[in-house]
Design a protein around this motif. Structure first.
Motif, PDB file in Angstrom:
ATOM      1  N   LEU A   1      -6.930   4.775   0.222  1.00 47.13           N
ATOM      2  CA  LEU A   1      -6.125   3.631   0.662  1.00 47.13           C
ATOM      3  C   LEU A   1      -6.552   2.350  -0.057  1.00 47.13           C
ATOM      4  O   LEU A   1      -5.710   1.502  -0.396  1.00 47.13           O
ATOM      5  N   LEU A   2      -7.836   2.197  -0.293  1.00 49.61           N
ATOM      6  CA  LEU A   2      -8.299   1.048  -1.075  1.00 49.61           C
ATOM      7  C   LEU A   2      -7.752   1.106  -2.494  1.00 49.61           C
ATOM      8  O   LEU A   2      -7.369   0.084  -3.068  1.00 49.61           O
TER       9      LEU A   2
ATOM     10  N   GLY B   1     -17.823  10.146   0.238  1.00 50.24           N
ATOM     11  CA  GLY B   1     -16.385  10.393   0.183  1.00 50.24           C
ATOM     12  C   GLY B   1     -15.632   9.233  -0.440  1.00 50.24           C
ATOM     13  O   GLY B   1     -14.715   9.439  -1.255  1.00 50.24           O
ATOM     14  N   ILE B   2     -16.007   8.000  -0.091  1.00 46.90           N
ATOM     15  CA  ILE B   2     -15.350   6.819  -0.665  1.00 46.90           C
ATOM     16  C   ILE B   2     -15.560   6.761  -2.177  1.00 46.90           C
ATOM     17  O   ILE B   2     -14.602   6.592  -2.960  1.00 46.90           O
TER      18      ILE B   2
ATOM     19  N   ALA C   1       1.509   6.000  -6.242  1.00 45.97           N
ATOM     20  CA  ALA C   1       1.806   7.357  -5.783  1.00 45.97           C
ATOM     21  C   ALA C   1       0.599   8.271  -5.935  1.00 45.97           C
ATOM     22  O   ALA C   1       0.342   9.123  -5.076  1.00 45.97           O
ATOM     23  N   VAL C   2      -0.151   8.121  -7.024  1.00 53.39           N
ATOM     24  CA  VAL C   2      -1.358   8.926  -7.207  1.00 53.39           C
ATOM     25  C   VAL C   2      -2.358   8.646  -6.094  1.00 53.39           C
ATOM     26  O   VAL C   2      -2.981   9.560  -5.533  1.00 53.39           O
ATOM     27  N   SER C   3      -2.513   7.375  -5.748  1.00 56.35           N
ATOM     28  CA  SER C   3      -3.435   7.009  -4.671  1.00 56.35           C
ATOM     29  C   SER C   3      -2.964   7.562  -3.329  1.00 56.35           C
ATOM     30  O   SER C   3      -3.760   8.070  -2.536  1.00 56.35           O
ATOM     31  N   LEU C   4      -1.656   7.485  -3.064  1.00 52.56           N
ATOM     32  CA  LEU C   4      -1.135   8.008  -1.808  1.00 52.56           C
ATOM     33  C   LEU C   4      -1.234   9.525  -1.755  1.00 52.56           C
ATOM     34  O   LEU C   4      -1.425  10.101  -0.671  1.00 52.56           O
TER      35      LEU C   4
ATOM     36  N   MET D   1       0.813  -1.204   0.000  1.00 56.52           N
ATOM     37  CA  MET D   1       0.000   0.000   0.000  1.00 56.52           C
ATOM     38  C   MET D   1       0.853   1.264   0.000  1.00 56.52           C
ATOM     39  O   MET D   1       0.482   2.280  -0.577  1.00 56.52           O
ATOM     40  N   PHE D   2       2.039   1.222   0.635  1.00 61.75           N
ATOM     41  CA  PHE D   2       2.874   2.412   0.780  1.00 61.75           C
ATOM     42  C   PHE D   2       4.198   2.266   0.016  1.00 61.75           C
ATOM     43  O   PHE D   2       5.226   2.815   0.427  1.00 61.75           O
ATOM     44  N   ALA D   3       4.164   1.568  -1.122  1.00 69.10           N
ATOM     45  CA  ALA D   3       5.394   1.285  -1.861  1.00 69.10           C
ATOM     46  C   ALA D   3       6.124   2.557  -2.281  1.00 69.10           C
ATOM     47  O   ALA D   3       7.359   2.621  -2.245  1.00 69.10           O
TER      48      ALA D   3
END
Length: 448
Positions: A296-297, A340-341, A164-167, A27-29
């Motif tokens: 995060l999903l 929000g999700i 990275a876009v998701s984070l 998730m945090f690569a």
């Protein structure tokens, strides 16, 4: 379906699904990359300040005027420059060093926040001052947005763009959890000026992060030389690729007709549920919690599927309609979390799929078009839905926005299916998927 040199470095998704199975990533690569860690750390501080200023700005305008339409005008002033000049920002992002551009844009946003803080703390602020500050911030954002979006790939490389876009979105929504709560407390205790001051000072964090980056570790993309016809070239590039144009069309509808939450939630907090600024801050915090969960999903997702985009957009529009008629806070509040999700899922899925399907040398212009369409519709949607809220009630305003988003999602889903040569198949047999998109060739072969 990108055919240029970026096809190898940023594989394009198919219209509704991606047949390949990418390698599983954590998730945090992206945070393993030092330059991106610096960027993300600075961003969470400045994003917190930005959300403090945004919530305070909306409530200040509502306090000064008593009008939801005035809140819509403020939002429109902030996003009008993107509608007018958005594509030029992409040309600038492709032409110059993105790191140096971000020094300029982040510094300018800091000055805007300090200017509004000085006026508010001195007791001289008027509503036109807020309009002017919002418009100036919008002008800076014209360059800042496509530069930041395309700078992500330079920091982490093509393999980590989706993560990275998701984070980035998770970062933004984490700040959204903190900012409204702090802003509401400050506004209630000592007035709005201190929230604006905190916003202005918060930009020191990203400026420091940019200074500490190791430029040798950046994945530099070729800069576009100065020349004629670069705007037209970017538009023609998008027009030739349906996997780019249809997600951009969909986020345009969602951004214009669905993301009018400053107007709707301030009106629900003040006029419908009579909860004041504290309830408005609560609604924003709940939406941020849902958005953070959605981000995060998305970071865990191994592939970009455009059927997720259209499905989330359809659910988002339908849920807006349901939430608009919630009889009380007990029902409205949890629906805000789900909104929000779904809203964040639409944004991240569209953003990452467009970036991955775009050649690197075109990414600035394509992302400027993406952001122009997504945020540029706000100058139209903001005043319109603010007027509808004043004239016919916020419930009618929110219902209409949801209906338009749902219809747009269905239309874009069908267009993507047609571009991928798919058709909708209905199968009522027991044990089979009753409704699915299948290739036309497969269906013809089955019939034969």
């Amino acid at each position: 379906m990108s055919t240029g040199p970026g096809a190898d470095s940023a594989p394009a998704p198919t219209a509704l699904d991606s047949p390949a199975r990418p390698r599983k990533t954590s998730m945090f690569a992206s945070l393993k990359v030092r330059n991106y860690r610096l960027f993300a750390t600075g961003a969470v501080v400045s994003n917190t300040g930005t959300w403090m200023a945004r919530i305070t700005q909306d409530w200040l305008v509502l306090s000064l005027t008593g009008s939801s339409a005035a809140v819509g005008i403020t939002t429109a002033m902030q996003f009008l420059p993107m509608l007018l000049f958005g594509l030029y920002g992409g040309v600038i992002a492709d032409r110059f060093s993105k790191r140096k551009l971000l020094f300029c844009t982040q510094g300018a946003m800091s000055l805007s926040g300090l200017f509004l803080a000085a006026l508010t703390l001195s007791g001289h602020v008027q509503v036109w001052h807020v309009y002017a500050a919002a418009f100036f911030t919008g002008l800076v954002t014209v360059v800042d947005n496509p530069t930041r979006q395309s700078f992500v790939s330079e920091m982490v490389g093509p393999d980590q763009v989706r993560n990275a876009v998701s984070l980035n979105s998770a970062n933004f929504q984490s700040a959204r959890l903190i900012g409204p709560a702090v802003a509401s407390a400050l506004t209630a205790a000592v007035g709005p000026g201190w929230a604006f001051l905190a916003n202005g000072l918060s930009f020191l964090a990203p400026l420091t992060g940019l200074m500490l980056m190791r430029t040798k570790e950046l994945h530099h993309t070729p800069r576009t030389p100065r020349g004629k016809g670069q705007l037209r070239e970017g538009l023609q590039y998008v027009r030739r690729h349906p996997e780019l144009i249809w997600p951009i069309v969909l986020v345009g509808f969602i951004g214009t007709f669905g993301f009018n939450f400053p107007i709707w939630m301030s009106a629900y907090a003040d006029d419908v549920f009579h909860g004041g600024v504290g309830m408005y801050g609560l609604f924003n915090t709940l939406m941020a919690a849902g958005s953070l969960a959605g981000a995060l999903l998305a970071a865990r997702r191994r592939s970009t599927r455009l059927r997720v985009l259209t499905g989330a957009a359809l659910g988002f529009g339908a849920l807006l309609v349901v939430a608009s008629w919630a009889p009380g806070v007990w029902m409205f509040a949890p629906l805000v979390v789900v909104l929000g999700i779904l809203g964040l899922t639409v944004n991240v899925t569209a953003n990452s799929s467009v970036q991955m399907a775009t050649d690197p040398e075109m990414r600035g212009r394509v992302m400027s078009l993406f952001m122009m369409v997504f945020t540029g519709g706000t100058p139209l949607g903001g005043p319109l839905f603010g007027w509808l809220a004043d004239a016919y009630g916020v419930r009618v305003s929110m219902t209409l926005g949801g209906l338009i988003c749902a219809v747009a999602a269905v239309g874009v889903g069908l267009a993507l299916a047609r571009a991928a040569d798919l058709r909708l198949k209905l199968d009522l047999r027991k044990g089979e998927r009753h409704l699915q998109f299948v290739p036309r060739e497969r269906e013809l072969a089955t019939a034969a």
